[in-house]
Scaffold this motif. Structure first.
Motif, PDB file in Angstrom:
ATOM      1  N   GLY A  43      65.461  60.494  48.714  1.00  0.00           N
ATOM      2  CA  GLY A  43      65.364  59.099  49.136  1.00  0.00           C
ATOM      3  C   GLY A  43      65.281  58.120  47.988  1.00  0.00           C
ATOM      4  O   GLY A  43      64.703  57.037  48.138  1.00  0.00           O
ATOM      5  N   VAL A  44      65.860  58.471  46.832  1.00  0.00           N
ATOM      6  CA  VAL A  44      65.872  57.572  45.683  1.00  0.00           C
ATOM      7  C   VAL A  44      67.300  57.403  45.194  1.00  0.00           C
ATOM      8  O   VAL A  44      68.164  58.254  45.435  1.00  0.00           O
ATOM      9  CB  VAL A  44      64.968  58.077  44.530  1.00  0.00           C
ATOM     10  N   ALA A  45      67.521  56.314  44.454  1.00  0.00           N
ATOM     11  CA  ALA A  45      68.866  56.032  43.966  1.00  0.00           C
ATOM     12  C   ALA A  45      69.065  56.431  42.518  1.00  0.00           C
ATOM     13  O   ALA A  45      70.197  56.447  42.032  1.00  0.00           O
ATOM     14  CB  ALA A  45      69.165  54.534  44.129  1.00  0.00           C
ATOM     15  N   ALA A  46      67.968  56.727  41.809  1.00  0.00           N
ATOM     16  CA  ALA A  46      68.076  57.027  40.384  1.00  0.00           C
ATOM     17  C   ALA A  46      66.905  57.898  39.959  1.00  0.00           C
ATOM     18  O   ALA A  46      65.844  57.923  40.601  1.00  0.00           O
ATOM     19  CB  ALA A  46      68.097  55.739  39.563  1.00  0.00           C
ATOM     20  N   LEU A  47      67.085  58.588  38.855  1.00  0.00           N
ATOM     21  CA  LEU A  47      66.050  59.480  38.330  1.00  0.00           C
ATOM     22  C   LEU A  47      64.737  58.747  38.108  1.00  0.00           C
ATOM     23  O   LEU A  47      63.649  59.263  38.407  1.00  0.00           O
ATOM     24  CB  LEU A  47      66.537  60.098  37.017  1.00  0.00           C
ATOM     25  N   ARG A  74      71.772  56.422  31.388  1.00  0.00           N
ATOM     26  CA  ARG A  74      71.836  55.078  31.958  1.00  0.00           C
ATOM     27  C   ARG A  74      70.437  54.478  31.963  1.00  0.00           C
ATOM     28  O   ARG A  74      69.461  55.167  31.687  1.00  0.00           O
ATOM     29  CB  ARG A  74      72.437  55.134  33.361  1.00  0.00           C
ATOM     30  N   ALA A  75      70.337  53.228  32.286  1.00  0.00           N
ATOM     31  CA  ALA A  75      69.060  52.518  32.140  1.00  0.00           C
ATOM     32  C   ALA A  75      67.911  53.252  32.810  1.00  0.00           C
ATOM     33  O   ALA A  75      66.852  53.456  32.208  1.00  0.00           O
ATOM     34  CB  ALA A  75      69.191  51.102  32.693  1.00  0.00           C
ATOM     35  N   ASP A  76      68.084  53.647  34.063  1.00  0.00           N
ATOM     36  CA  ASP A  76      67.020  54.343  34.778  1.00  0.00           C
ATOM     37  C   ASP A  76      67.515  55.630  35.402  1.00  0.00           C
ATOM     38  O   ASP A  76      66.952  56.125  36.383  1.00  0.00           O
ATOM     39  CB  ASP A  76      66.414  53.433  35.857  1.00  0.00           C
ATOM     40  N   ASP A  77      68.570  56.198  34.818  1.00  0.00           N
ATOM     41  CA  ASP A  77      69.182  57.366  35.442  1.00  0.00           C
ATOM     42  C   ASP A  77      69.951  58.168  34.392  1.00  0.00           C
ATOM     43  O   ASP A  77      69.974  57.812  33.209  1.00  0.00           O
ATOM     44  CB  ASP A  77      70.134  56.918  36.555  1.00  0.00           C
ATOM     45  N   VAL A  78      70.559  59.250  34.839  1.00  0.00           N
ATOM     46  CA  VAL A  78      71.506  60.016  34.041  1.00  0.00           C
ATOM     47  C   VAL A  78      72.729  60.269  34.909  1.00  0.00           C
ATOM     48  O   VAL A  78      72.662  60.189  36.140  1.00  0.00           O
ATOM     49  CB  VAL A  78      70.923  61.365  33.572  1.00  0.00           C
ATOM     50  N   ALA A  79      73.844  60.577  34.262  1.00  0.00           N
ATOM     51  CA  ALA A  79      75.053  60.958  34.985  1.00  0.00           C
ATOM     52  C   ALA A  79      75.635  62.193  34.307  1.00  0.00           C
ATOM     53  O   ALA A  79      75.720  62.253  33.075  1.00  0.00           O
ATOM     54  CB  ALA A  79      76.071  59.825  34.991  1.00  0.00           C
ATOM     55  N   PHE A  80      76.015  63.169  35.101  1.00  0.00           N
ATOM     56  CA  PHE A  80      76.605  64.395  34.586  1.00  0.00           C
ATOM     57  C   PHE A  80      78.120  64.226  34.548  1.00  0.00           C
ATOM     58  O   PHE A  80      78.725  63.747  35.510  1.00  0.00           O
ATOM     59  CB  PHE A  80      76.210  65.583  35.461  1.00  0.00           C
ATOM     60  N   ARG A  81      78.719  64.604  33.444  1.00  0.00           N
ATOM     61  CA  ARG A  81      80.159  64.410  33.272  1.00  0.00           C
ATOM     62  C   ARG A  81      80.967  65.331  34.181  1.00  0.00           C
ATOM     63  O   ARG A  81      82.081  64.986  34.575  1.00  0.00           O
ATOM     64  CB  ARG A  81      80.544  64.618  31.806  1.00  0.00           C
ATOM     65  N   ALA A  83      77.805  65.707  41.712  1.00  0.00           N
ATOM     66  CA  ALA A  83      77.706  65.684  43.177  1.00  0.00           C
ATOM     67  C   ALA A  83      76.433  66.380  43.648  1.00  0.00           C
ATOM     68  O   ALA A  83      75.737  65.882  44.546  1.00  0.00           O
ATOM     69  CB  ALA A  83      78.938  66.343  43.794  1.00  0.00           C
ATOM     70  N   TYR A  84      76.105  67.529  43.045  1.00  0.00           N
ATOM     71  CA  TYR A  84      74.855  68.202  43.384  1.00  0.00           C
ATOM     72  C   TYR A  84      73.665  67.288  43.081  1.00  0.00           C
ATOM     73  O   TYR A  84      72.758  67.117  43.910  1.00  0.00           O
ATOM     74  CB  TYR A  84      74.707  69.493  42.581  1.00  0.00           C
ATOM     75  N   TYR A  85      73.668  66.737  41.877  1.00  0.00           N
ATOM     76  CA  TYR A  85      72.558  65.877  41.440  1.00  0.00           C
ATOM     77  C   TYR A  85      72.395  64.687  42.379  1.00  0.00           C
ATOM     78  O   TYR A  85      71.267  64.383  42.813  1.00  0.00           O
ATOM     79  CB  TYR A  85      72.818  65.416  40.009  1.00  0.00           C
ATOM     80  N   GLN A  86      73.481  64.024  42.712  1.00  0.00           N
ATOM     81  CA  GLN A  86      73.394  62.867  43.599  1.00  0.00           C
ATOM     82  C   GLN A  86      72.888  63.270  44.977  1.00  0.00           C
ATOM     83  O   GLN A  86      72.099  62.544  45.605  1.00  0.00           O
ATOM     84  CB  GLN A  86      74.761  62.189  43.719  1.00  0.00           C
ATOM     85  N   GLY A  87      73.298  64.443  45.427  1.00  0.00           N
ATOM     86  CA  GLY A  87      72.803  64.932  46.709  1.00  0.00           C
ATOM     87  C   GLY A  87      71.310  65.171  46.693  1.00  0.00           C
ATOM     88  O   GLY A  87      70.609  64.869  47.670  1.00  0.00           O
ATOM     89  N   PHE A  88      70.798  65.675  45.573  1.00  0.00           N
ATOM     90  CA  PHE A  88      69.355  65.891  45.465  1.00  0.00           C
ATOM     91  C   PHE A  88      68.608  64.562  45.514  1.00  0.00           C
ATOM     92  O   PHE A  88      67.568  64.443  46.174  1.00  0.00           O
ATOM     93  CB  PHE A  88      69.019  66.623  44.165  1.00  0.00           C
ATOM     94  N   LEU A  89      69.126  63.567  44.782  1.00  0.00           N
ATOM     95  CA  LEU A  89      68.471  62.251  44.805  1.00  0.00           C
ATOM     96  C   LEU A  89      68.503  61.657  46.209  1.00  0.00           C
ATOM     97  O   LEU A  89      67.497  61.082  46.671  1.00  0.00           O
ATOM     98  CB  LEU A  89      69.166  61.298  43.826  1.00  0.00           C
TER      99      LEU A  89
END
Length: 231
Positions: A78-82, A55-62, A68-74
């Motif tokens: 305290g950030v919304a994207a990689l 994605r433009a400023d992020d990634v998404a795992f299929r 869910a793990y990745y989003q929890g880490f972000l």
């Protein structure tokens, strides 16, 4: 092997993302009181090809659980994207090279005597095959670098299970090293420090009763290298 590591009391010094080879790094950091976020989010074979959307400023795992793990880490950071990270990314993606080296995958390329033709394991054909096998892992590193992040990739334990070909393991690992170096990724390469005369992992750095993984002592060596690099 998926283990969510959490650091909530002090600011995290890095984001750790990877497969089960990331677990000893996380355990070592936790034992040393080094604040970080992340950990393994799935099995290594799941993070080679077909696992990622850019994605433009992020990634998404299929995979739903990995995402869910990745989003929890972000969220923890305290950030919304990689692309919003202000800490380095440490990853083991693409270095589960024992799966690339599965012996049956390469039977087609062997000559009648069972050996590879001279030069095959250093050929453009072999190099290209491995890069295709690892295409989404390479895409992750490329995208993270394009987002301006400091990215470090950790080479795996030098261990080859019975189902894999040691020659292919070593050659595929070299392909990944070249590919990531060209992308500007920093490599945490402890091969000279963790192997014996056989060229493979010393027993005291191997997880007991396990044919693939490194142990906590191995994780401590990696953590020391990361700290020496200023993380």
């Amino acid at each position: 092997m998926t283990t969510q590591f959490s650091t909530t009391t002090t600011p995290a010094r890095f984001l750790l993302l990877g497969d089960s080879h990331a677990a000893p790094i996380g355990r070592a950091a936790k034992a040393a009181g080094i604040a970080f976020s992340g950990g393994p989010i799935g099995s290594g074979r799941d993070f080679n090809a077909g696992f990622l959307e850019l994605r433009a400023d992020d990634v998404a795992f299929r995979d739903t659980e990995a995402q869910a793990y990745y989003q929890g880490f972000l969220d923890e950071l305290g950030v919304a994207a990689l692309g919003q990270l202000d800490v380095p990314v440490i990853s083991t993606f693409g270095f589960n090279v024992h799966t690339f080296a599965t012996t049956e995958n390469w039977q087609l390329y062997r000559s009648a005597d069972g050996d590879f033709p001279p030069g095959f394991l250093t050929s453009r054909l072999f190099d290209g095959i491995v890069r295709v096998m690892a295409r989404d892992a390479l895409a992750f590193y490329r995208h993270a670098g394009e987002l301006g992040l400091r990215v470090l990739a950790v080479l795996p334990p030098q261990r080859v299970p019975a189902m894999a070909d040691p020659q292919v393991f070593l050659a595929a690992q070299d392909t990944m090293v070249r590919a990531l170096t060209a992308l500007g990724v920093e490599l945490v390469d402890l091969r000279a420090r963790v192997t014996d005369a056989s060229g493979f992992q010393r027993p005291e750095l191997c997880e007991a009763n396990d044919p693939i993984h490194g142990n906590l002592a191995f994780g401590r060596l990696i953590l020391t290298e990361l700290l020496d690099r200023g993380l």
